[in-house]
Design a protein around this motif. Structure first.
Motif, PDB file in Angstrom:
ATOM      1  N   SER B   7       0.831  -1.193   0.000  1.00 51.85           N
ATOM      2  CA  SER B   7       0.000   0.000   0.000  1.00 51.85           C
ATOM      3  C   SER B   7       0.876   1.257   0.000  1.00 51.85           C
ATOM      4  O   SER B   7       1.887   1.306   0.694  1.00 51.85           O
ATOM      5  N   THR B   8       0.494   2.284  -0.791  1.00 50.39           N
ATOM      6  CA  THR B   8       1.285   3.525  -0.838  1.00 50.39           C
ATOM      7  C   THR B   8       1.236   4.268   0.484  1.00 50.39           C
ATOM      8  O   THR B   8       2.145   5.009   0.827  1.00 50.39           O
ATOM      9  N   SER B   9       0.152   4.068   1.263  1.00 52.57           N
ATOM     10  CA  SER B   9       0.016   4.816   2.518  1.00 52.57           C
ATOM     11  C   SER B   9       1.051   4.428   3.573  1.00 52.57           C
ATOM     12  O   SER B   9       1.268   5.154   4.529  1.00 52.57           O
ATOM     13  N   ILE B  10       1.673   3.281   3.430  1.00 49.92           N
ATOM     14  CA  ILE B  10       2.671   2.899   4.443  1.00 49.92           C
ATOM     15  C   ILE B  10       4.093   2.980   3.885  1.00 49.92           C
ATOM     16  O   ILE B  10       5.025   2.492   4.512  1.00 49.92           O
ATOM     17  N   ARG B  11       4.280   3.601   2.728  1.00 50.07           N
ATOM     18  CA  ARG B  11       5.635   3.682   2.173  1.00 50.07           C
ATOM     19  C   ARG B  11       6.617   4.431   3.076  1.00 50.07           C
ATOM     20  O   ARG B  11       7.750   3.974   3.246  1.00 50.07           O
ATOM     21  N   PRO B  12       6.206   5.585   3.670  1.00 48.76           N
ATOM     22  CA  PRO B  12       7.174   6.266   4.560  1.00 48.76           C
ATOM     23  C   PRO B  12       7.600   5.364   5.712  1.00 48.76           C
ATOM     24  O   PRO B  12       8.766   5.313   6.072  1.00 48.76           O
ATOM     25  N   LEU B  13       6.628   4.652   6.296  1.00 53.02           N
ATOM     26  CA  LEU B  13       6.953   3.728   7.393  1.00 53.02           C
ATOM     27  C   LEU B  13       7.855   2.614   6.874  1.00 53.02           C
ATOM     28  O   LEU B  13       8.837   2.219   7.525  1.00 53.02           O
ATOM     29  N   GLY B  14       7.544   2.131   5.685  1.00 45.90           N
ATOM     30  CA  GLY B  14       8.349   1.073   5.072  1.00 45.90           C
ATOM     31  C   GLY B  14       9.793   1.491   4.905  1.00 45.90           C
ATOM     32  O   GLY B  14      10.714   0.720   5.182  1.00 45.90           O
ATOM     33  N   LYS B  15      10.004   2.760   4.501  1.00 47.91           N
ATOM     34  CA  LYS B  15      11.374   3.256   4.304  1.00 47.91           C
ATOM     35  C   LYS B  15      12.150   3.221   5.614  1.00 47.91           C
ATOM     36  O   LYS B  15      13.328   2.881   5.652  1.00 47.91           O
ATOM     37  N   MET B  16      11.451   3.596   6.692  1.00 52.22           N
ATOM     38  CA  MET B  16      12.129   3.595   7.997  1.00 52.22           C
ATOM     39  C   MET B  16      12.470   2.168   8.426  1.00 52.22           C
ATOM     40  O   MET B  16      13.546   1.903   8.948  1.00 52.22           O
ATOM     41  N   LEU B  17      11.536   1.258   8.161  1.00 51.74           N
ATOM     42  CA  LEU B  17      11.737  -0.122   8.613  1.00 51.74           C
ATOM     43  C   LEU B  17      12.787  -0.861   7.788  1.00 51.74           C
ATOM     44  O   LEU B  17      13.355  -1.841   8.246  1.00 51.74           O
ATOM     45  N   GLY B  21      18.020  -3.919  10.915  1.00 50.95           N
ATOM     46  CA  GLY B  21      18.725  -5.159  10.580  1.00 50.95           C
ATOM     47  C   GLY B  21      17.959  -6.419  10.955  1.00 50.95           C
ATOM     48  O   GLY B  21      18.301  -7.520  10.530  1.00 50.95           O
ATOM     49  N   GLN B  22      16.906  -6.275  11.776  1.00 51.52           N
ATOM     50  CA  GLN B  22      16.124  -7.445  12.195  1.00 51.52           C
ATOM     51  C   GLN B  22      14.955  -7.657  11.230  1.00 51.52           C
ATOM     52  O   GLN B  22      14.499  -6.701  10.602  1.00 51.52           O
ATOM     53  N   PRO B  23      14.436  -8.887  11.149  1.00 55.00           N
ATOM     54  CA  PRO B  23      13.272  -9.118  10.292  1.00 55.00           C
ATOM     55  C   PRO B  23      12.055  -8.357  10.807  1.00 55.00           C
ATOM     56  O   PRO B  23      11.739  -8.429  11.995  1.00 55.00           O
ATOM     57  N   VAL B  24      11.412  -7.619   9.923  1.00 55.02           N
ATOM     58  CA  VAL B  24      10.225  -6.845  10.297  1.00 55.02           C
ATOM     59  C   VAL B  24       9.186  -7.002   9.195  1.00 55.02           C
ATOM     60  O   VAL B  24       9.532  -6.988   8.012  1.00 55.02           O
ATOM     61  N   TYR B  25       7.914  -7.200   9.569  1.00 58.78           N
ATOM     62  CA  TYR B  25       6.857  -7.185   8.565  1.00 58.78           C
ATOM     63  C   TYR B  25       5.582  -6.574   9.137  1.00 58.78           C
ATOM     64  O   TYR B  25       5.448  -6.417  10.363  1.00 58.78           O
ATOM     65  N   LEU B  26       4.700  -6.196   8.234  1.00 59.77           N
ATOM     66  CA  LEU B  26       3.440  -5.562   8.630  1.00 59.77           C
ATOM     67  C   LEU B  26       2.272  -6.432   8.196  1.00 59.77           C
ATOM     68  O   LEU B  26       2.249  -6.920   7.051  1.00 59.77           O
TER      69      LEU B  26
END
Lengths: 164, 454
Positions: B7-17, B21-26
């Protein structure tokens, strides 16, 4: 001379960076780079005593942030021949003002420079070489040289009235 | 490799995540996966992560689709209450084309409503400190306060202790420097305690939250100096009330191009930016040797202070030693003082490392002593084996007695080896490549000759 790099981090990002760039930052071609990694700040701190002079890279943020900070300060307070770097990993979440405050505080604690990513080691190459060079002479003195330095006339060669 | 965000709405958050270095998903509220960071894609495998982004929860459950079974493992636990994080183990999964290893995840709901995302962070523990910059800033701020509290007070400064005219003069000058905002130029031997004096001078400003930025000039070029001071400069530029101090160590070794940068900052911020310099050379010597540009030297040396060498004020030694013993004694120790023979050894030692070396020696002695009084044997070897009339240590233009000289070297080596072996003489003999009986014979001879000298 043995040039020690001590890396305290949870992963291996800075270890790879040090292995990649560290050899280019040696002062002389016959210098040897040795690298040790630690998960626990206290282990890294203990190793400093054994191997200094050394370059120390502390990963921040870390799970044990306060322990890392204490270790940085203790390493600095010990008046040891070390060059400390703080390696940041979460820079993207940190605004410029906070980033500035963070760096200011870390420098006051005794960090030589704050690294945002592995490439930011490169601007410090000159300083690291100078650091190794500064400690090279003391490290390189053989016992014979040390004995020679202590001879009553050892310094005469450098003085105007001395033997030539 | 980062997968998503869908989703485009979470791209800024995605960039930060991405940077983590650890595995992260939404995971969205409807159970769909919206983002996997690079570390997570590596853990799952890029192919599986790609497929999971396209995956939609099936209406019927359970199904035999392997992708459903993987998704089931990755979904937040049913027990996750709104607003409260929870840690869960994502169990191992093996299928012909996919394999995931078990990993512990912290699930954090990003909003209190049921439509929000849940953030999953691998290798995280809710009971540990969460690695966010927020936490770091709090920790750092706390630690910095502790550091500033440890800056020595003037009355606790070892180099300022004593009743000699030099000590009295130094005290007056340092007190004056602490009371004003002028630039200070401290000169003295390496290890003379200049760093502690500089911190004590800065302490009053530190109590008003002014920063101290230490800079080792011997390692700097113009760019590095700029990088080192820039955080402080940014703060000064951001507020007209902000002040700060730069501690310039080895100022006599600062490169010429860096001096120009320094000059620029001095002119720009004037009295809001204070400099405390440490140098082995006096201002006059720096100028004579062209180490520092005259305009900079004059600005930096508003208040020049010379820290006398310990050997030049040896009458202060007993008071300084007593002060250091008091400072270095641990709460569970009771050390009253130092025995006269030990103090005599300290008084006759030339102190090449000056005050810092004395501090180190007292620290060593406090650690070694088991009694209430420090004896000669508790002092470091370099000090207790030093002889004022030692032909090896005193530079005099006279011939040496080679046999005596070599005996002295041999003795020093044997002493060092015995000490390194923790007093184990057999081990020391092994390290020296001699027999134990020869080592013992040598030690007896040393004792006999020491007795004869006494």
């Amino acid at each position: 001379m043995r040039c020690h790099w001590l890396i305290c981090e949870s992963g291996d990002r800075w270890e790879h960076a040090a292995r990649h760039f560290g050899p280019e930052m040696l002062a002389e071609s016959d210098d040897q780079m040795l690298l040790k990694t630690f998960k626990q700040p206290t282990d890294c701190l203990a190793a400093i005593t054994d191997v200094a002079p050394a370059i120390v890279v502390w990963q921040l943020p870390a799970f044990h942030a306060s322990t890392v900070l204490q270790a940085i300060e203790m390493a600095n307070a010990g008046n040891r021949p070390i060059l400390q770097f703080a390696a940041l990993s979460l820079d993207a979440t940190c605004g410029p003002v906070r980033r500035n405050d963070l760096e200011l505080a870390l420098r006051e604690m005794g960090v030589f420079a704050v690294l945002d990513h592995p490439l930011s080691l490169l601007p410090n190459a000159t300083a690291i070489r100078k650091f190794w060079r500064r400690h090279r002479r003391q490290d390189n003195l053989t016992l014979v040289q040390q004995i020679w330095d202590r001879l009553p006339w050892a310094n005469d060669l450098h003085t105007p009235g001395g033997r030539k | 490799m980062t997968v998503g965000p869908r989703s485009t709405s979470i791209r800024p958050l995605g960039k930060m995540l991405e940077a983590i270095g650890q595995p992260v998903y939404l995971v969205a509220a409807d159970g769909r996966f919206d983002f996997f960071n690079a570390a997570c894609a590596l853990w799952l495998g890029a192919d599986l992560a790609e497929q999971l982004l396209k995956w939609k929860p099936s209406a019927t459950s359970p199904t035999s689709d392997p992708l459903d079974r993987v998704a089931e493992r990755l979904c937040p636990p049913m027990t996750l209450r709104q607003g409260r994080p929870s840690t869960e183990l994502v169990s191992e999964f093996n299928e012909a084309s996919w394999r995931i290893t078990a990993k512990e995840f912290l699930f954090v709901p990003l909003s209190s409503d049921a439509a929000g995302w849940t953030l999953a962070i691998g290798d995280a523990h809710w009971n540990s400190e969460i690695p966010t910059n927020e936490v770091d800033l709090i920790s750092i701020s706390r630690q910095l306060t502790a550091v500033r509290q440890r800056y020595p007070r003037l009355q606790h400064l070892g180099p300022l202790i004593g009743s000699s005219p030099q000590a009295e003069h130094l005290r007056q000058q340092v007190t004056l420097a602490a009371d004003c905002q002028a630039n200070v130029f401290l000169t003295g031997r390496e290890g003379c305690g200049g760093l502690q004096i500089a911190q004590a001078i800065h302490k009053r400003q530190a109590e008003q939250h002014a920063s101290l930025t230490p800079v080792d000039c011997s390692l700097m070029d113009a760019e590095l100096l700029q990088a080192a001071i820039s955080p402080l400069i940014s703060r000064l530029a951001g507020s007209t009330h902000a002040t700060g101090t730069v501690l310039l160590r080895h100022i006599d070794q600062l490169a010429a191009d860096a001096q120009a940068t320094l000059r620029q900052y001095m002119l720009e911020f004037d009295k809001r930016l204070r400099f405390i310099c440490l140098s082995a050379l006096t201002v006059r010597e720096c100028l004579d040797r062209d180490c520092i540009q005259p305009s900079i030297a004059l600005s930096l040396a508003t208040l020049p202070i010379h820290v006398p060498a310990l050997v030049d004020r040896i009458s202060d030694l007993p008071m300084i030693v007593q002060h250091l013993i008091h400072r270095r004694t641990k709460p569970n120790q009771t050390i009253e003082g130092i025995a006269r023979p030990a103090l005599d050894l300290l008084s006759s030692y030339p102190w090449p490392g000056d005050f810092d070396e004395l501090d180190g020696a007292i620290r060593h002695a406090v650690r070694e002593t088991g009694s209430s009084v420090i004896q000669p044997q508790h002092l470091p070897l370099a000090i207790r084996s030093y002889r004022p009339q030692d032909p090896l240590a005193v530079a005099e233009d006279r011939p040496i007695d080679l046999d005596r000289f070599l005996l002295r070297i041999e003795r020093e080596l044997i002493d060092r080896a015995v000490e390194q072996s923790g007093g184990n003489r057999a081990e020391a003999a092994r390290r020296l490549g001699i027999s134990r009986s020869r080592l013992l014979r040598r030690l007896d001879e040393y004792d006999a000759s020491a007795g004869a000298e006494d």
